[in-house]
Design a protein around this motif. Structure first.
Motif, PDB file in Angstrom:
ATOM      1  N   GLY A 150      62.140  51.424 -82.268  1.00 42.30           N
ATOM      2  CA  GLY A 150      62.096  52.852 -82.570  1.00 42.30           C
ATOM      3  C   GLY A 150      61.520  53.130 -83.952  1.00 42.30           C
ATOM      4  O   GLY A 150      60.792  54.108 -84.148  1.00 42.30           O
ATOM      5  N   LEU A 151      61.828  52.274 -84.919  1.00 43.83           N
ATOM      6  CA  LEU A 151      61.279  52.433 -86.268  1.00 43.83           C
ATOM      7  C   LEU A 151      59.771  52.252 -86.258  1.00 43.83           C
ATOM      8  O   LEU A 151      59.037  53.003 -86.921  1.00 43.83           O
ATOM      9  N   ALA A 152      59.285  51.274 -85.501  1.00 44.15           N
ATOM     10  CA  ALA A 152      57.838  51.067 -85.398  1.00 44.15           C
ATOM     11  C   ALA A 152      57.154  52.294 -84.812  1.00 44.15           C
ATOM     12  O   ALA A 152      56.081  52.708 -85.276  1.00 44.15           O
ATOM     13  N   ALA A 153      57.773  52.906 -83.793  1.00 41.41           N
ATOM     14  CA  ALA A 153      57.201  54.119 -83.195  1.00 41.41           C
ATOM     15  C   ALA A 153      57.250  55.286 -84.175  1.00 41.41           C
ATOM     16  O   ALA A 153      56.296  56.068 -84.293  1.00 41.41           O
ATOM     17  N   ALA A 154      58.355  55.414 -84.906  1.00 41.49           N
ATOM     18  CA  ALA A 154      58.517  56.535 -85.836  1.00 41.49           C
ATOM     19  C   ALA A 154      57.532  56.469 -87.001  1.00 41.49           C
ATOM     20  O   ALA A 154      57.139  57.504 -87.553  1.00 41.49           O
ATOM     21  N   LYS A 155      57.125  55.248 -87.384  1.00 37.54           N
ATOM     22  CA  LYS A 155      56.215  55.086 -88.521  1.00 37.54           C
ATOM     23  C   LYS A 155      54.746  55.196 -88.129  1.00 37.54           C
ATOM     24  O   LYS A 155      53.881  55.208 -89.008  1.00 37.54           O
ATOM     25  N   HIS A 156      54.467  55.275 -86.829  1.00 35.72           N
ATOM     26  CA  HIS A 156      53.075  55.412 -86.401  1.00 35.72           C
ATOM     27  C   HIS A 156      52.594  56.836 -86.690  1.00 35.72           C
ATOM     28  O   HIS A 156      53.346  57.800 -86.486  1.00 35.72           O
ATOM     29  N   PRO A 157      51.354  57.008 -87.161  1.00 29.59           N
ATOM     30  CA  PRO A 157      50.879  58.352 -87.511  1.00 29.59           C
ATOM     31  C   PRO A 157      50.958  59.358 -86.371  1.00 29.59           C
ATOM     32  O   PRO A 157      51.170  60.553 -86.605  1.00 29.59           O
ATOM     33  N   LEU A 158      50.799  58.908 -85.109  1.00 33.20           N
ATOM     34  CA  LEU A 158      50.802  59.827 -83.974  1.00 33.20           C
ATOM     35  C   LEU A 158      52.194  60.025 -83.369  1.00 33.20           C
ATOM     36  O   LEU A 158      52.343  60.822 -82.430  1.00 33.20           O
ATOM     37  N   ARG A 159      53.203  59.304 -83.882  1.00 37.78           N
ATOM     38  CA  ARG A 159      54.596  59.465 -83.462  1.00 37.78           C
ATOM     39  C   ARG A 159      54.763  59.513 -81.940  1.00 37.78           C
ATOM     40  O   ARG A 159      55.100  60.547 -81.364  1.00 37.78           O
ATOM     41  N   PRO A 160      54.514  58.418 -81.244  1.00 41.34           N
ATOM     42  CA  PRO A 160      54.721  58.419 -79.795  1.00 41.34           C
ATOM     43  C   PRO A 160      56.178  58.719 -79.456  1.00 41.34           C
ATOM     44  O   PRO A 160      57.092  58.439 -80.236  1.00 41.34           O
ATOM     45  N   TYR A 161      56.391  59.312 -78.272  1.00 38.16           N
ATOM     46  CA  TYR A 161      57.750  59.534 -77.789  1.00 38.16           C
ATOM     47  C   TYR A 161      58.434  58.183 -77.608  1.00 38.16           C
ATOM     48  O   TYR A 161      57.844  57.252 -77.062  1.00 38.16           O
ATOM     49  N   TYR A 162      59.694  58.095 -78.034  1.00 41.18           N
ATOM     50  CA  TYR A 162      60.408  56.820 -77.935  1.00 41.18           C
ATOM     51  C   TYR A 162      61.779  57.011 -77.308  1.00 41.18           C
ATOM     52  O   TYR A 162      62.500  57.964 -77.633  1.00 41.18           O
ATOM     53  N   VAL A 163      62.144  56.086 -76.426  1.00 38.00           N
ATOM     54  CA  VAL A 163      63.494  56.054 -75.869  1.00 38.00           C
ATOM     55  C   VAL A 163      63.837  54.613 -75.502  1.00 38.00           C
ATOM     56  O   VAL A 163      62.960  53.839 -75.091  1.00 38.00           O
ATOM     57  N   ALA A 164      65.106  54.250 -75.695  1.00 41.79           N
ATOM     58  CA  ALA A 164      65.613  52.945 -75.271  1.00 41.79           C
ATOM     59  C   ALA A 164      66.359  53.103 -73.952  1.00 41.79           C
ATOM     60  O   ALA A 164      67.160  54.036 -73.798  1.00 41.79           O
ATOM     61  N   ILE A 165      66.093  52.205 -73.022  1.00 40.72           N
ATOM     62  CA  ILE A 165      66.723  52.220 -71.696  1.00 40.72           C
ATOM     63  C   ILE A 165      67.357  50.851 -71.485  1.00 40.72           C
ATOM     64  O   ILE A 165      66.662  49.830 -71.443  1.00 40.72           O
ATOM     65  N   ARG A 166      68.669  50.823 -71.358  1.00 39.35           N
ATOM     66  CA  ARG A 166      69.392  49.560 -71.313  1.00 39.35           C
ATOM     67  C   ARG A 166      70.363  49.518 -70.138  1.00 39.35           C
ATOM     68  O   ARG A 166      71.112  50.465 -69.893  1.00 39.35           O
ATOM     69  N   GLY A 167      70.362  48.396 -69.428  1.00 37.41           N
ATOM     70  CA  GLY A 167      71.335  48.146 -68.385  1.00 37.41           C
ATOM     71  C   GLY A 167      72.503  47.346 -68.943  1.00 37.41           C
ATOM     72  O   GLY A 167      72.311  46.409 -69.722  1.00 37.41           O
ATOM     73  N   ILE A 168      73.720  47.722 -68.572  1.00 35.50           N
ATOM     74  CA  ILE A 168      74.906  47.052 -69.098  1.00 35.50           C
ATOM     75  C   ILE A 168      75.116  45.732 -68.351  1.00 35.50           C
ATOM     76  O   ILE A 168      75.399  45.722 -67.153  1.00 35.50           O
ATOM     77  N   SER A 169      74.979  44.627 -69.087  1.00 35.20           N
ATOM     78  CA  SER A 169      75.110  43.298 -68.490  1.00 35.20           C
ATOM     79  C   SER A 169      76.483  42.684 -68.720  1.00 35.20           C
ATOM     80  O   SER A 169      76.909  41.797 -67.978  1.00 35.20           O
ATOM     81  N   ASP A 170      77.165  43.107 -69.788  1.00 35.09           N
ATOM     82  CA  ASP A 170      78.518  42.648 -70.065  1.00 35.09           C
ATOM     83  C   ASP A 170      79.176  43.647 -71.000  1.00 35.09           C
ATOM     84  O   ASP A 170      78.537  44.596 -71.461  1.00 35.09           O
ATOM     85  N   LEU A 171      80.457  43.467 -71.264  1.00 36.19           N
ATOM     86  CA  LEU A 171      81.196  44.384 -72.116  1.00 36.19           C
ATOM     87  C   LEU A 171      81.408  43.760 -73.493  1.00 36.19           C
ATOM     88  O   LEU A 171      81.687  42.561 -73.616  1.00 36.19           O
TER      89      LEU A 171
END
Length: 221
Positions: A193-214
């Protein structure tokens, strides 16, 4: 071959995650590392849905941690100029906020590694990356249209990102002080997300995670 800018860059942390993406999204083309692209690119120049066609490229990080995630994602984002950047993979979950196999889509990412170590306790001072308001609205609309009956839940929720594996209940309670509805924890989503935020064009960013353990004392390695 694909042409830049592309529509979607997907970043994974594990080879197993990359293998699933390659099969599901038909990423059968491979561009090896070169002077232009630091990472191996696996891509599909025309992934077709019911309404759109997208150019998709995925890369896999070389290891764990946010520093490496930023280092690997930054040159790929600058080379490909994607409209969207997704962090995809597995994460640890929280017993009160979901179950195994649930999918968490981040609306905010709290980076918890920063702070101050006092004489008796640690004072966390998190950095926060919130997703774009328009992207959040689009995600909400998409999630609302998902079938009610499915073997797992998909929820829009905050994630906490650190530099260590969490495997104790006391640490979980400390994490909940940042946000009571935290649903997942991982070690790379802030770096991408930091890499995306620092790009001049600011691409949309989202993290998508599946829960594999607790993230508790029973957590598996």
């Amino acid at each position: 071959m694909f042409h830049t800018p592309i529509d979607i860059l997907i970043v994974t942390a594990l080879p197993e995650e990359l293998a699933v993406l390659r099969e599901t999204l038909h990423l059968h083309h491979h561009l090896p590392p070169s002077s232009q692209n630091f990472k191996s690119y696996y891509f599909n120049p025309t992934f077709v849905t019911k309404t759109h066609s997208y150019s998709i490229v995925t890369i896999c990080l070389n290891g764990m941690g946010n520093t490496l995630a930023t280092a690997d994602a930054t040159p790929a984002i600058h080379h490909l100029n994607p409209t969207y950047v997704f962090m995809y993979g597995i994460a640890g979950g929280f017993r009160r906020e979901g179950a195994l196999a649930d999918v968490v889509v981040s609306h905010a990412i709290f980076y918890r590694a920063l702070g101050k170590d006092g004489p008796t306790e640690r004072d966390y001072r998190p950095e926060v990356i919130a997703i774009d308001a328009l992207l959040r609205e689009r995600l909400c609309a998409y999630l609302n249209d998902l079938p009610a009956e499915k073997p797992y839940a998909v929820k829009l929720a905050p994630m906490v990102i650190g530099e260590r594996v969490i495997a104790n209940s006391a640490e979980i309670e400390a994490i909940r002080q940042l946000h009571p509805k935290v649903a997942a924890v991982d070690m790379e989503s802030y770096g991408v997300g930091l890499a995306a935020a620092k790009h001049p064009l600011r691409p949309y960013y989202v993290a998508i995670r599946g829960i594999s353990d607790l993230a508790d004392e029973h957590k598996d390695d």
